[in-house]
Design a protein around this motif. Structure first.
Motif, PDB file in Angstrom:
ATOM      1  N   PHE A  40       0.857  -1.182   0.000  1.00  0.00           N
ATOM      2  CA  PHE A  40       0.000   0.000   0.000  1.00  0.00           C
ATOM      3  C   PHE A  40       0.894   1.233   0.000  1.00  0.00           C
ATOM      4  O   PHE A  40       2.070   1.159   0.335  1.00  0.00           O
ATOM      5  N   GLN A  41       0.330   2.365  -0.389  1.00  0.00           N
ATOM      6  CA  GLN A  41       1.101   3.597  -0.475  1.00  0.00           C
ATOM      7  C   GLN A  41       1.118   4.328   0.865  1.00  0.00           C
ATOM      8  O   GLN A  41       0.085   4.530   1.499  1.00  0.00           O
ATOM      9  N   THR A  42       2.317   4.730   1.272  1.00  0.00           N
ATOM     10  CA  THR A  42       2.506   5.544   2.470  1.00  0.00           C
ATOM     11  C   THR A  42       3.729   6.418   2.256  1.00  0.00           C
ATOM     12  O   THR A  42       4.719   5.952   1.683  1.00  0.00           O
ATOM     13  N   PRO A  43       3.695   7.668   2.659  1.00  0.00           N
ATOM     14  CA  PRO A  43       4.849   8.548   2.468  1.00  0.00           C
ATOM     15  C   PRO A  43       5.979   8.309   3.464  1.00  0.00           C
ATOM     16  O   PRO A  43       7.049   8.877   3.327  1.00  0.00           O
ATOM     17  N   VAL A  44       5.749   7.471   4.465  1.00  0.00           N
ATOM     18  CA  VAL A  44       6.745   7.218   5.510  1.00  0.00           C
ATOM     19  C   VAL A  44       6.998   5.718   5.620  1.00  0.00           C
ATOM     20  O   VAL A  44       6.081   4.956   5.947  1.00  0.00           O
ATOM     21  N   ALA A  57       2.143   8.514  12.205  1.00  0.00           N
ATOM     22  CA  ALA A  57       0.807   8.828  11.691  1.00  0.00           C
ATOM     23  C   ALA A  57       0.644  10.327  11.450  1.00  0.00           C
ATOM     24  O   ALA A  57       0.100  10.750  10.419  1.00  0.00           O
ATOM     25  N   GLN A  58       1.104  11.139  12.398  1.00  0.00           N
ATOM     26  CA  GLN A  58       1.011  12.590  12.234  1.00  0.00           C
ATOM     27  C   GLN A  58       1.860  13.069  11.062  1.00  0.00           C
ATOM     28  O   GLN A  58       1.453  13.965  10.310  1.00  0.00           O
ATOM     29  N   LEU A  59       3.043  12.474  10.904  1.00  0.00           N
ATOM     30  CA  LEU A  59       3.917  12.859   9.799  1.00  0.00           C
ATOM     31  C   LEU A  59       3.294  12.493   8.457  1.00  0.00           C
ATOM     32  O   LEU A  59       3.381  13.260   7.491  1.00  0.00           O
ATOM     33  N   GLU A  60       2.662  11.344   8.372  1.00  0.00           N
ATOM     34  CA  GLU A  60       1.980  10.946   7.137  1.00  0.00           C
ATOM     35  C   GLU A  60       0.891  11.942   6.779  1.00  0.00           C
ATOM     36  O   GLU A  60       0.776  12.362   5.610  1.00  0.00           O
ATOM     37  N   VAL A  76       9.882   9.895   3.434  1.00  0.00           N
ATOM     38  CA  VAL A  76      10.812   9.559   4.511  1.00  0.00           C
ATOM     39  C   VAL A  76      11.064   8.058   4.512  1.00  0.00           C
ATOM     40  O   VAL A  76      10.114   7.260   4.465  1.00  0.00           O
ATOM     41  N   LEU A  77      12.347   7.690   4.581  1.00  0.00           N
ATOM     42  CA  LEU A  77      12.747   6.285   4.672  1.00  0.00           C
ATOM     43  C   LEU A  77      13.792   6.152   5.774  1.00  0.00           C
ATOM     44  O   LEU A  77      14.807   6.853   5.762  1.00  0.00           O
ATOM     45  N   THR A  78      13.523   5.268   6.743  1.00  0.00           N
ATOM     46  CA  THR A  78      14.538   4.946   7.749  1.00  0.00           C
ATOM     47  C   THR A  78      15.016   3.521   7.491  1.00  0.00           C
ATOM     48  O   THR A  78      14.211   2.622   7.242  1.00  0.00           O
ATOM     49  N   GLN A  79      16.313   3.325   7.549  1.00  0.00           N
ATOM     50  CA  GLN A  79      16.877   2.022   7.227  1.00  0.00           C
ATOM     51  C   GLN A  79      18.154   1.801   8.022  1.00  0.00           C
ATOM     52  O   GLN A  79      18.740   2.720   8.570  1.00  0.00           O
ATOM     53  N   ARG A  80      18.594   0.560   8.057  1.00  0.00           N
ATOM     54  CA  ARG A  80      19.871   0.242   8.688  1.00  0.00           C
ATOM     55  C   ARG A  80      20.554  -0.853   7.867  1.00  0.00           C
ATOM     56  O   ARG A  80      21.185  -0.584   6.883  1.00  0.00           O
TER      57      ARG A  80
END
Length: 268
Positions: A40-44, A57-60, A76-80
């Protein structure tokens, strides 16, 4: 002995072949791993859970509303250790009006940005360097947290795009203001020493002050006043820097009464 050397050579060759065969597969998995993307599509995409559920949720909601109102696409993408890599470009349909913030804690600075060409017209490359340096450094992350690094950096981008662009990152951090105060004080000291009278009937050696004006002017105006007025409308740090300049000027100027009379100068 010869048999041992041959055996060692064979083992070395085998290890090199394994390494050659393994590295491309690992790199391919690291840089293009679409199975990490949701259906599904999400900006975060918070793969490392750097944000709380409420923050995410607020950031989205903020990003989606901002995109509908302005047309700018923030992601926004967080990764390690695991990352979808290049697959996010197709997933989010990144274009010339897109900004992708990647937070990766494996490096010294956790923030990286992928910026569309149209965005550069409003926010120059120096803006992104300052943004990364201010909010992504290890000291900021240690004191404020990885979540604040992401939220404040993206908030600065959103605010600048909303008002039509910025040349510098808004806001004046404490450590940056201290630096501007020091340069203002140093400029005043140089100006005060340069303007000390060199004749008994002289009040101020303005010729020498003009000669040294490129130095004290750069310290006071370029490094002391410029960063303040371009980053904040608060008058308090500006007044303090002007006061620092005057204090340095008076302190250096009044040292003439602490030593012997200065010799007359040809310029006067």
């Amino acid at each position: 002995m010869k048999l041992r050397v041959n055996a060692l050579a064979k083992v070395t060759v085998a290890l090199l072949l394994c390494l050659v065969l393994w590295v491309p597969g690992s790199l391919a998995q690291a840089f293009d791993n679409p199975e990490l993307l949701p259906d599904f599509q999400t900006p975060v995409l918070d793969l490392t859970k750097a944000l709380t559920k409420t923050q995410a949720a607020q950031l989205e909601d903020t990003i989606n509303t901002f995109e509908r109102e302005t047309g700018w696409k923030l992601r926004v993408l967080t990764q390690r250790d695991e990352t979808p890599g290049r697959a996010v470009k197709d997933y989010w349909q990144l274009d010339e009006k897109s900004v992708l913030l990647v937070a990766d804690a494996r490096g010294g600075n956790i923030l990286n940005f992928s910026v569309g060409e149209e965005v550069y017209q409003l926010l120059p490359r120096t803006f992104w360097v300052e943004l990364q340096t201010r909010f992504g450094n290890q000291y900021f992350v240690r004191d404020e947290g990885e979540d604040q690094s992401i939220l404040q950096a993206l908030g600065a981008v959103q605010g600048c795009l909303a008002k039509g662009g910025c040349n510098v990152v808004p806001g004046l951090p404490q450590e940056q203001w201290i630096f501007t105060l020091i340069t203002s004080l140093a400029g005043g000291i140089i100006c005060g020493f340069a303007g000390r009278p060199r004749k008994p009937d002289q009040v101020f050696a303005w010729q020498w002050a003009l000669i040294f004006s490129p130095l004290w002017g750069m310290l006071f105006i370029s490094f002391g006043i410029g960063p303040v007025v371009t980053r904040t409308s608060d008058w308090v740090p500006l007044v303090r820097n002007i006061g620092g300049f005057l204090l340095g000027f008076l302190g250096a100027y009044m040292t003439q009464w602490l030593g012997p009379e200065p010799a007359s100068d040809a310029l006067d």
